[in-house]
Design an enzyme around this catalytic site. Structure first.
Site, PDB file in Angstrom:
ATOM      1  N   TYR A 125     -69.856 -15.818  48.671  1.00  0.00           N
ATOM      2  CA  TYR A 125     -70.897 -14.812  48.411  1.00  0.00           C
ATOM      3  C   TYR A 125     -72.283 -15.475  48.421  1.00  0.00           C
ATOM      4  O   TYR A 125     -73.200 -14.990  49.089  1.00  0.00           O
ATOM      5  CB  TYR A 125     -70.628 -14.154  47.055  1.00  0.00           C
ATOM      6  CG  TYR A 125     -71.671 -13.145  46.630  1.00  0.00           C
ATOM      7  CD1 TYR A 125     -71.672 -11.854  47.146  1.00  0.00           C
ATOM      8  CD2 TYR A 125     -72.657 -13.479  45.697  1.00  0.00           C
ATOM      9  CE1 TYR A 125     -72.626 -10.924  46.748  1.00  0.00           C
ATOM     10  CE2 TYR A 125     -73.608 -12.555  45.294  1.00  0.00           C
ATOM     11  CZ  TYR A 125     -73.587 -11.281  45.817  1.00  0.00           C
ATOM     12  OH  TYR A 125     -74.525 -10.357  45.425  1.00  0.00           O
TER      13      TYR A 125
ATOM     14  N   ASP B  19     -66.472   0.498  58.203  1.00  0.00           N
ATOM     15  CA  ASP B  19     -66.383  -0.899  57.760  1.00  0.00           C
ATOM     16  C   ASP B  19     -67.490  -1.641  58.509  1.00  0.00           C
ATOM     17  O   ASP B  19     -67.444  -1.739  59.742  1.00  0.00           O
ATOM     18  CB  ASP B  19     -65.000  -1.452  58.124  1.00  0.00           C
ATOM     19  CG  ASP B  19     -64.851  -2.931  57.788  1.00  0.00           C
ATOM     20  OD1 ASP B  19     -65.857  -3.573  57.421  1.00  0.00           O
ATOM     21  OD2 ASP B  19     -63.720  -3.443  57.912  1.00  0.00           O
ATOM     22  N   VAL B  20     -68.474  -2.159  57.774  1.00  0.00           N
ATOM     23  CA  VAL B  20     -69.623  -2.762  58.459  1.00  0.00           C
ATOM     24  C   VAL B  20     -69.256  -4.014  59.250  1.00  0.00           C
ATOM     25  O   VAL B  20     -70.033  -4.467  60.087  1.00  0.00           O
ATOM     26  CB  VAL B  20     -70.787  -3.089  57.493  1.00  0.00           C
ATOM     27  CG1 VAL B  20     -71.398  -1.839  56.916  1.00  0.00           C
ATOM     28  CG2 VAL B  20     -70.359  -4.075  56.411  1.00  0.00           C
TER      29      VAL B  20
HETATM   30  N1  LIG Z   1     -75.341  -5.737  41.081  1.00  0.00           N
HETATM   31  C1  LIG Z   1     -76.003  -6.886  41.018  1.00  0.00           C
HETATM   32  O1  LIG Z   1     -76.231  -7.436  39.924  1.00  0.00           O
HETATM   33  C2  LIG Z   1     -76.520  -7.531  42.299  1.00  0.00           C
HETATM   34  C3  LIG Z   1     -77.243  -8.727  42.187  1.00  0.00           C
HETATM   35  C4  LIG Z   1     -77.709  -9.329  43.349  1.00  0.00           C
HETATM   36  C5  LIG Z   1     -77.476  -8.750  44.577  1.00  0.00           C
HETATM   37  N2  LIG Z   1     -76.781  -7.577  44.669  1.00  0.00           N
HETATM   38  C6  LIG Z   1     -76.567  -7.000  45.991  1.00  0.00           C
HETATM   39  O2  LIG Z   1     -76.969  -5.640  46.005  1.00  0.00           O
HETATM   40  C7  LIG Z   1     -76.199  -4.936  46.993  1.00  0.00           C
HETATM   41  C8  LIG Z   1     -75.569  -3.712  46.365  1.00  0.00           C
HETATM   42  O3  LIG Z   1     -74.627  -4.158  45.412  1.00  0.00           O
HETATM   43  P1  LIG Z   1     -74.069  -3.313  44.185  1.00  0.00           P
HETATM   44  O4  LIG Z   1     -74.066  -4.203  43.013  1.00  0.00           O
HETATM   45  O5  LIG Z   1     -74.757  -1.990  44.148  1.00  0.00           O
HETATM   46  O6  LIG Z   1     -72.532  -3.204  44.632  1.00  0.00           O
HETATM   47  P2  LIG Z   1     -71.507  -1.984  44.659  1.00  0.00           P
HETATM   48  O7  LIG Z   1     -70.162  -2.577  44.557  1.00  0.00           O
HETATM   49  O8  LIG Z   1     -71.875  -0.950  43.662  1.00  0.00           O
HETATM   50  O9  LIG Z   1     -71.729  -1.414  46.116  1.00  0.00           O
HETATM   51  C9  LIG Z   1     -71.321  -2.137  47.251  1.00  0.00           C
HETATM   52  C10 LIG Z   1     -70.800  -1.137  48.246  1.00  0.00           C
HETATM   53  O10 LIG Z   1     -70.410  -1.827  49.437  1.00  0.00           O
HETATM   54  C11 LIG Z   1     -69.291  -1.144  49.946  1.00  0.00           C
HETATM   55  N3  LIG Z   1     -68.560  -2.016  50.863  1.00  0.00           N
HETATM   56  C12 LIG Z   1     -67.805  -3.107  50.574  1.00  0.00           C
HETATM   57  N4  LIG Z   1     -67.265  -3.598  51.692  1.00  0.00           N
HETATM   58  C13 LIG Z   1     -67.689  -2.821  52.722  1.00  0.00           C
HETATM   59  C14 LIG Z   1     -67.464  -2.813  54.110  1.00  0.00           C
HETATM   60  N5  LIG Z   1     -66.671  -3.730  54.693  1.00  0.00           N
HETATM   61  N6  LIG Z   1     -68.078  -1.868  54.861  1.00  0.00           N
HETATM   62  C15 LIG Z   1     -68.856  -0.923  54.283  1.00  0.00           C
HETATM   63  N7  LIG Z   1     -69.105  -0.876  52.966  1.00  0.00           N
HETATM   64  C16 LIG Z   1     -68.521  -1.809  52.197  1.00  0.00           C
HETATM   65  C17 LIG Z   1     -68.471  -0.782  48.724  1.00  0.00           C
HETATM   66  O11 LIG Z   1     -67.540   0.255  49.005  1.00  0.00           O
HETATM   67  C18 LIG Z   1     -69.575  -0.346  47.764  1.00  0.00           C
HETATM   68  O12 LIG Z   1     -69.831   1.041  47.861  1.00  0.00           O
HETATM   69  C19 LIG Z   1     -75.174  -5.930  47.527  1.00  0.00           C
HETATM   70  O13 LIG Z   1     -75.652  -6.498  48.735  1.00  0.00           O
HETATM   71  C20 LIG Z   1     -75.111  -6.968  46.439  1.00  0.00           C
HETATM   72  O14 LIG Z   1     -74.653  -8.215  46.909  1.00  0.00           O
HETATM   73  C21 LIG Z   1     -76.279  -6.948  43.558  1.00  0.00           C
END
Ligand SMILES: NC(=O)c1ccc[n+]([C@@H]2O[C@H](COP(=O)([O-])OP(=O)(O)OC[C@H]3O[C@@H](n4cnc5c(N)ncnc54)[C@H](O)[C@@H]3O)[C@@H](O)[C@H]2O)c1
Length: 248
Positions: free
Chosen positions: A150, A58-59
C-alpha cells in the site's frame, strides 16, 4: 455539510466512490449541482437510493474502466473531474506476501489510477479544463510495518501525479495529490486492528469522510489554480499525544 462550491452542469468520475471518502465526495458534488458517477467494484445501495449513478467496475481492468468512462461521456456529454480513489490496503508481512497480493495491490491502487486517467484525459483535454485528484497517504512518507505494498503504491502515485501534471499543464488540466488525513472508513477499519483504531479514535483528530469534502471540492474547482501540488490535510497527527510532545 453544506456545499460551498458549485458544480452546476459538470460531471465527475469517482473511482472507489461507493464508500468512505469517495462516497462523501459524490454526495457533496451532487449537492453542489453536478453529476457524480461512481466506478466501484462493489456499488452501494445507499448511493443508488440517493440517485447517484454507479457502474460496477474493477479499476484494475483497463477495458472495463475505458468502457465505463465512454458510457459516462455518451450519457452526459462531458467529464470535468476525476477523483481516482479506488484502493485496497492489505496488512501482510513482506515475507508472507505472495505475488498475487502484491500485484493486486499495485493493480488497483496504481494501475487503476493510470487507467482512469487515460480514459478521462482525452475528454478533459478536449475541454481544455479539468481537475484530477489522486490520494496519497502519510504512509508513503512514514512507512508502516506490514503495509509495504500500500505504501509503495501511494509513494508511486505522488511521483506519477507530479509527472502527469507537467505533461498536461499546457492543456489546462490540473492534477493534484491529496493526503486526506486519518479518516474513519471501511478501509481504515479493515486495515487497522482494534487497538490501532483506538489510538486514533481516542483522539479528536480522526476524521469523518465528510471532513474531506471541502479539500476535494476545492481541488476540483477553478478556485484551485494549482497543479502538481500536494494538499496535506491533517488533524489526527496534530491531535495525538505524540504531536503534543508526550513522547519527547
Ligand atoms: N481513510 C483514510 O484514513 C485514508 C488515509 C490516506 C489515504 N486514503 C485514501 O483515500 C482513498 C479513499 O479511501 P477510503 O478510506 O475512503 O476507503 P474505502 O474503503 O471507504 O473506499 C475504497 C473504495 O474502493 C473500492 N475498491 C476497492 N478495490 C476496487 C477495485 N479493484 N475497483 C474499483 N473499486 C475498488 C471499494 O469497494 C471501496 O468502495 C483511497 O485511495 C485511500 O487509500 C484514505
Amino acid at each position: 455539510m453544506r456545499a460551498t462550491f458549485t458544480a452546476d452542469g459538470e460531471v465527475l468520475v469517482v473511482t472507489g466512490g461507493a464508500n468512505g471518502i469517495g462516497a462523501a465526495a459524490a454526495r457533496a458534488y451532487a449537492e453542489a449541482g453536478g453529476t457524480p458517477v461512481v466506478l466501484d467494484v462493489a456499488p452501494s445501495a445507499e448511493l443508488a437510493a440517493a440517485g447517484i449513478e454507479q457502474h460496477e467496475v474493477d479499476v484494475a481492468d483497463r477495458d472495463a474502466v475505458f468502457a465505463a468512462v465512454a458510457t459516462v461521456v455518451e450519457r452526459h456529454g462531458r467529464v470535468d473531474g476525476l477523483i481516482a480513489g479506488a484502493a485496497v490496503q492489505p496488512r501482510t508481512p513482506i515475507a508472507e506476501m505472495d505475488p498475487q497480493e502484491w500485484r493486486h495491490t499495485l493493480a488497483v491502487n496504481l494501475d487503476g489510477v493510470v487507467w482512469a486517467v487515460q480514459a478521462a484525459l482525452p475528454h478533459l483535454r478536449a475541454q481544455a479544463s479539468g481537475s484530477i485528484v489522486v490520494f496519497a497517504s502519510g504512509l508513503a512518507h512514514m512507512g508502516r510495518a506490514e503495509a509495504s505494498a500500500y505504501a509503495a503504491s501511494k509513494g508511486a502515485l505522488i511521483a506519477f501525479a507530479k509527472s502527469l501534471a507537467a505533461e498536461v499543464a499546457a492543456d489546462r488540466v490540473r492534477v493534484n495529490v491529496l493526503f486526506p488525513g486519518v479518516i474513519d472508513t471501511p478501509q481504515f477499519r479493515a486495515a487497522n486492528s482494534g487497538s490501532e483504531r483506538a489510538h486514533w479514535t481516542g483522539t479528536t483528530g480522526i476524521g469523518d469522510p465528510v471532513d474531506v469534502v471541502g479539500p476535494l471540492l476545492f481541488l476540483l474547482s477553478e478556485a484551485a489554480s494549482m497543479t502538481g501540488s500536494t494538499l496535506s490535510r491533517d488533524r489526527a497527527f496534530s491531535a495525538t499525544d505524540t504531536a503534543r510532545g508526550a513522547d519527547a
